[in-house]
Design a protein around this motif. Structure first.
Motif, PDB file in Angstrom:
ATOM      1  N   GLY A 260     -11.891   3.772  -3.737  1.00  0.00           N
ATOM      2  CA  GLY A 260     -12.622   4.329  -2.594  1.00  0.00           C
ATOM      3  C   GLY A 260     -12.965   3.245  -1.589  1.00  0.00           C
ATOM      4  O   GLY A 260     -12.781   3.416  -0.380  1.00  0.00           O
ATOM      5  N   CYS A 261     -13.429   2.112  -2.128  1.00  0.00           N
ATOM      6  CA  CYS A 261     -13.809   1.001  -1.242  1.00  0.00           C
ATOM      7  C   CYS A 261     -12.579   0.454  -0.522  1.00  0.00           C
ATOM      8  O   CYS A 261     -12.641   0.120   0.660  1.00  0.00           O
ATOM      9  CB  CYS A 261     -14.460  -0.119  -2.045  1.00  0.00           C
ATOM     10  N   ALA A 262     -11.458   0.354  -1.280  1.00  0.00           N
ATOM     11  CA  ALA A 262     -10.226  -0.173  -0.671  1.00  0.00           C
ATOM     12  C   ALA A 262      -9.811   0.711   0.492  1.00  0.00           C
ATOM     13  O   ALA A 262      -9.450   0.223   1.574  1.00  0.00           O
ATOM     14  CB  ALA A 262      -9.116  -0.258  -1.703  1.00  0.00           C
ATOM     15  N   GLY A 263      -9.893   2.037   0.269  1.00  0.00           N
ATOM     16  CA  GLY A 263      -9.538   2.989   1.325  1.00  0.00           C
ATOM     17  C   GLY A 263     -10.454   2.835   2.527  1.00  0.00           C
ATOM     18  O   GLY A 263      -9.988   2.692   3.664  1.00  0.00           O
ATOM     19  N   SER A 264     -11.757   2.824   2.240  1.00  0.00           N
ATOM     20  CA  SER A 264     -12.726   2.703   3.337  1.00  0.00           C
ATOM     21  C   SER A 264     -12.560   1.373   4.052  1.00  0.00           C
ATOM     22  O   SER A 264     -12.630   1.291   5.280  1.00  0.00           O
ATOM     23  CB  SER A 264     -14.158   2.790   2.797  1.00  0.00           C
ATOM     24  N   PHE A 268     -11.671   0.433   7.812  1.00  0.00           N
ATOM     25  CA  PHE A 268     -12.558  -0.512   8.489  1.00  0.00           C
ATOM     26  C   PHE A 268     -11.741  -1.625   9.175  1.00  0.00           C
ATOM     27  O   PHE A 268     -11.967  -1.970  10.327  1.00  0.00           O
ATOM     28  CB  PHE A 268     -13.467  -1.072   7.386  1.00  0.00           C
ATOM     29  N   VAL A 269     -10.732  -2.123   8.454  1.00  0.00           N
ATOM     30  CA  VAL A 269      -9.898  -3.209   8.998  1.00  0.00           C
ATOM     31  C   VAL A 269      -8.960  -2.663  10.080  1.00  0.00           C
ATOM     32  O   VAL A 269      -8.809  -3.262  11.147  1.00  0.00           O
ATOM     33  CB  VAL A 269      -9.102  -3.915   7.869  1.00  0.00           C
ATOM     34  N   VAL A 270      -8.347  -1.501   9.780  1.00  0.00           N
ATOM     35  CA  VAL A 270      -7.390  -0.931  10.736  1.00  0.00           C
ATOM     36  C   VAL A 270      -8.080  -0.616  12.067  1.00  0.00           C
ATOM     37  O   VAL A 270      -7.524  -0.844  13.139  1.00  0.00           O
ATOM     38  CB  VAL A 270      -6.711   0.328  10.143  1.00  0.00           C
ATOM     39  N   SER A 271      -9.330  -0.122  11.968  1.00  0.00           N
ATOM     40  CA  SER A 271     -10.023   0.232  13.199  1.00  0.00           C
ATOM     41  C   SER A 271     -10.293  -1.008  14.067  1.00  0.00           C
ATOM     42  O   SER A 271     -10.545  -0.889  15.256  1.00  0.00           O
ATOM     43  CB  SER A 271     -11.344   0.947  12.870  1.00  0.00           C
ATOM     44  N   ARG A 272     -10.226  -2.167  13.453  1.00  0.00           N
ATOM     45  CA  ARG A 272     -10.499  -3.390  14.220  1.00  0.00           C
ATOM     46  C   ARG A 272      -9.303  -4.336  14.135  1.00  0.00           C
ATOM     47  O   ARG A 272      -9.457  -5.553  14.258  1.00  0.00           O
ATOM     48  CB  ARG A 272     -11.743  -4.062  13.657  1.00  0.00           C
ATOM     49  N   ILE A 273      -8.140  -3.762  13.903  1.00  0.00           N
ATOM     50  CA  ILE A 273      -6.961  -4.602  13.644  1.00  0.00           C
ATOM     51  C   ILE A 273      -6.606  -5.483  14.848  1.00  0.00           C
ATOM     52  O   ILE A 273      -6.091  -6.581  14.700  1.00  0.00           O
ATOM     53  CB  ILE A 273      -5.758  -3.737  13.183  1.00  0.00           C
ATOM     54  N   PHE A 363     -10.765  -7.890  -5.305  1.00  0.00           N
ATOM     55  CA  PHE A 363      -9.650  -8.684  -4.790  1.00  0.00           C
ATOM     56  C   PHE A 363      -8.408  -7.803  -4.643  1.00  0.00           C
ATOM     57  O   PHE A 363      -7.645  -7.942  -3.692  1.00  0.00           O
ATOM     58  CB  PHE A 363      -9.365  -9.877  -5.699  1.00  0.00           C
ATOM     59  N   ILE A 364      -8.254  -6.894  -5.621  1.00  0.00           N
ATOM     60  CA  ILE A 364      -7.123  -5.956  -5.523  1.00  0.00           C
ATOM     61  C   ILE A 364      -7.355  -5.048  -4.304  1.00  0.00           C
ATOM     62  O   ILE A 364      -6.437  -4.765  -3.533  1.00  0.00           O
ATOM     63  CB  ILE A 364      -7.008  -5.122  -6.816  1.00  0.00           C
ATOM     64  N   ALA A 365      -8.633  -4.616  -4.144  1.00  0.00           N
ATOM     65  CA  ALA A 365      -8.966  -3.745  -3.009  1.00  0.00           C
ATOM     66  C   ALA A 365      -8.707  -4.455  -1.673  1.00  0.00           C
ATOM     67  O   ALA A 365      -8.307  -3.825  -0.697  1.00  0.00           O
ATOM     68  CB  ALA A 365     -10.431  -3.318  -3.102  1.00  0.00           C
ATOM     69  N   ALA A 366      -8.919  -5.775  -1.657  1.00  0.00           N
ATOM     70  CA  ALA A 366      -8.728  -6.529  -0.404  1.00  0.00           C
ATOM     71  C   ALA A 366      -7.246  -6.702  -0.069  1.00  0.00           C
ATOM     72  O   ALA A 366      -6.882  -6.941   1.079  1.00  0.00           O
ATOM     73  CB  ALA A 366      -9.408  -7.892  -0.518  1.00  0.00           C
ATOM     74  N   ALA A 367      -6.420  -6.582  -1.128  1.00  0.00           N
ATOM     75  CA  ALA A 367      -4.989  -6.853  -0.919  1.00  0.00           C
ATOM     76  C   ALA A 367      -4.373  -5.894   0.102  1.00  0.00           C
ATOM     77  O   ALA A 367      -3.528  -6.290   0.909  1.00  0.00           O
ATOM     78  CB  ALA A 367      -4.250  -6.746  -2.251  1.00  0.00           C
ATOM     79  N   TRP A 368      -4.832  -4.652   0.061  1.00  0.00           N
ATOM     80  CA  TRP A 368      -4.264  -3.633   0.960  1.00  0.00           C
ATOM     81  C   TRP A 368      -4.549  -3.975   2.429  1.00  0.00           C
ATOM     82  O   TRP A 368      -3.604  -4.100   3.237  1.00  0.00           O
ATOM     83  CB  TRP A 368      -4.785  -2.263   0.538  1.00  0.00           C
TER      84      TRP A 368
END
Lengths: 385, 224
Positions: A260-264, A268-273, A363-368
């Motif tokens: 869930g966090c990875a998705g969110s 979060f990152v895409v919106s500020r890519i 860390f896995i969540a950050a990979a995406w």
């Protein structure tokens, strides 16, 4: 690499996007707090199962066939609260024309009452009194020979016969006690065997392995001492199963939370890519961008984990004051024979495993999100962002 | 000196190949302001991307201060951008989580300037570009003109040899745009920064040392 720059920037990113940060932190904190409480509860359940199983009769360490040259005093180490001495006598109980062979265990009732739960399991009559010629029968034997409290029966031990008054009848729910044992006090005239059994009760928090090492170092040459982990393999397995289930739960819950966090976080990152694209245009390397994203995830998890652990500790403390009574669900369970009042116990594992596992997952969540930024050309990020 | 020779860039769109830049050649002397004029889709942004090493041409060469940018490895191109280049984009593109001051500081910290130097340089730029009052404001509270001035300050903070500006005045009204260009021109002359500005804003023409007319990826005219 200017680590402080990335740390400061990561903090700034999280602070400015405080709403998203708060929601993600809240989600993580709730999951961590819940898991800390659940693991502590599982610790409490394990504790109570051990206490019930060892406290009922055998102690944390049991000794069989100890020679008479060793006295209970010899086994009283600083970490020992009590050594209960028992003598096992093969006997035949006779009442009228009925006979029942079993092991009669001669005990010191006052000591048993002070240190074990066994006396609580008397279902008819009363527990034994010091020095009296009386017997405590298990329910099955009492039914077989048709005996009630107050009856007198004959105990044939070797060549000797003793008249014993039935003081009471017990039922523990533990097969090994309920089927083939009866108890009597050590009384005058009772001929005791050369060897004896010991039930050793340890002080709370004593490490079982160190206690065993201490006994083996004492030079008393006792081969018969066994820790409960060896004498009760069924309990050991149950506790291991309990641990495995809790660990699976930790992985599943944190896995789902991390997903869930990875998705969110990816959103979060895409919106500020575009900002990451601008950073890349300024000469920030892919590695530095990855570090910036990972730092945000790690910071968020560290803060949320700290809050979650504190919340979990608070829950453990508040519930631990009164305990949780599970007796309604455990009344027929021998592992809860004496008490089913659970006190959640916080351990290093309970407070440490969920945040540690989550850090790994994060860390896995950050990979995406890192991949989302790293896989695109800078000019594409800037133009599309 | 910035020198481009026979630069070509072709994008694959599905099975079709789209030529965005075709045999583009020109030179810009150090400290000069070159203006690339052209309509939307003429290839201005792609040209700037190729000069800045954000994109690589299929053919031709980009030579900036003696460095073949198109031949640099990814790591060296990053390093080149970090030290030698400044960018100003159409809508500022400031880091929204950093204040105006922190945005300007960013390339200086990235280039490991000493903190005293950073403070001096930021103070100078804030003063020179009339941004002192909004130094600690977040980008969201800046006007478009102020945001573009901060973006320009960030672009020149670390003293790059080349500043690439892509439609810097597009989001501004004429007066604000003109004011920005005047400041950019003055400061780049003072600090001898070469500027290449892609725009369709003809108000900028008087400030240019070199004007290139780009149409369909080709240089159609060149005026000094």
């Amino acid at each position: 690499m200017n680590f402080s720059l990335w740390l400061r920037t990561a903090v700034a990113f999280l602070v400015v996007n405080r709403r998203t940060t708060f929601i993600l932190c809240f989600l993580i904190s709730v999951a961590i707090g819940t898991l800390v409480f659940i693991i502590s509860l599982a610790n409490g359940i394990s504790d109570i199962m051990i206490t019930n199983s060892t406290g009922m009769y055998s102690g944390q360490i049991s000794g069989g066939n100890l020679p008479s040259r060793i006295s209970p005093e010899d086994l009283k180490k600083p970490f020992v609260t009590a050594v209960l001495q028992r003598f096992r006598l093969p006997a035949t109980l006779i009442r009228q024309d009925r006979e029942r062979p079993l092991d009669l265990v001669a005990i010191y009732p006052d000591q048993e009452k002070a240190h074990s739960f066994f006396y609580k399991k008397v279902i008819a009559g009363r527990f034994l009194l010091k020095g009296q010629k009386e017997i405590l029968l298990n329910l099955e034997t009492a039914e077989r020979i048709g005996s009630q409290p107050g009856d007198t029966i004959i105990g044939q031990i070797g060549d000797h016969q003793y008249e014993l008054k039935v003081a009471g009848i017990f039922q523990t729910g533990v097969d090994s006690l309920d089927r083939a044992l009866a108890f009597c006090p050590v009384f005058e005239g009772l001929i005791l065997p050369e060897t004896w059994q010991a039930a050793i009760f340890l002080k709370a928090g004593t490490d079982l392995s160190s206690a065993m090492r201490e006994f083996s170092r004492s030079g008393l040459k006792m081969d018969g001492l066994k820790p409960w982990t060896q004498s009760m393999p069924d309990l050991t397995q149950l506790l291991e199963l309990n641990d495995i289930c809790v660990n699976i739960l930790v992985f599943i819950v944190l896995g789902v939370v991390s997903l869930g966090c990875a998705g969110s976080f990816a959103i979060f990152v895409v919106s500020r890519i575009k900002e990451y694209g601008v950073l890349r245009a300024m000469g920030v390397t892919g590695l530095e961008t990855g570090i910036l994203i990972c730092l945000q995830v790690v910071l968020m998890n560290v803060i949320a984990s700290a809050v979650g652990v504190l919340a979990g500790m608070l829950a453990v403390w508040s519930v631990g004051r009164a305990g949780i009574d599970l007796s309604v669900w455990t009344s027929h369970n021998r592992y809860f024979a004496a008490t089913a009042l659970i006190f959640p116990r916080l351990s290093i594992g309970a407070a440490g495993i969920p945040p540690a596992v989550l850090l790994g997952f994060c860390f896995i969540a950050a990979a995406w999100p890192v991949w989302l930024v790293a896989s695109q050309k800078t000019c594409d990020i800037i133009s599309k962002g | 000196m910035i020198q481009l020779k026979n630069l070509s860039k072709i994008y694959a769109r599905g099975k079709a190949a789209v030529t965005v830049l075709s045999d583009v050649s020109f030179s810009v002397k150090n400290g000069n302001l070159a203006l690339i004029l052209g309509k939307s889709g003429s290839g201005k942004t792609t040209l700037l991307n190729c000069i800045g090493g954000l994109d690589l041409p299929q053919k031709g060469s980009v030579n900036c201060f003696g460095i073949r940018v198109d031949k640099l490895s990814g790591r060296k191109r990053n390093n080149f951008r970090r030290k030698q280049l400044g960018f100003v984009f159409q809508s500022g593109n400031l880091i929204t989580s950093l204040s105006a001051r922190r945005n300007i500081e960013f390339p200086l910290i990235l280039n490991k300037y000493a903190s005293a130097q950073i403070q001096d340089r930021v103070a100078f730029l804030l003063n020179r570009l009339d941004l002192e009052d909004v130094a600690d404001a977040m980008p969201s509270s800046l006007s478009r003109g102020q945001a573009q001035r901060v973006a320009f300050a960030r672009g020149v903070a670390h003293g790059p040899g080349l500043l690439l500006a892509d439609e810097p005045t597009a989001s501004l009204d004429t007066r604000t745009g003109l004011e920005l260009i005047r400041l950019m021109h003055a400061l780049s002359k003072e600090e001898k920064i070469t500027m290449i500005v892609a725009t369709h804003d003809k108000e900028i023409i008087p400030f240019a040392d070199l004007i290139l007319h780009l149409s369909d990826g080709r240089i159609k005219g060149e005026n000094e």
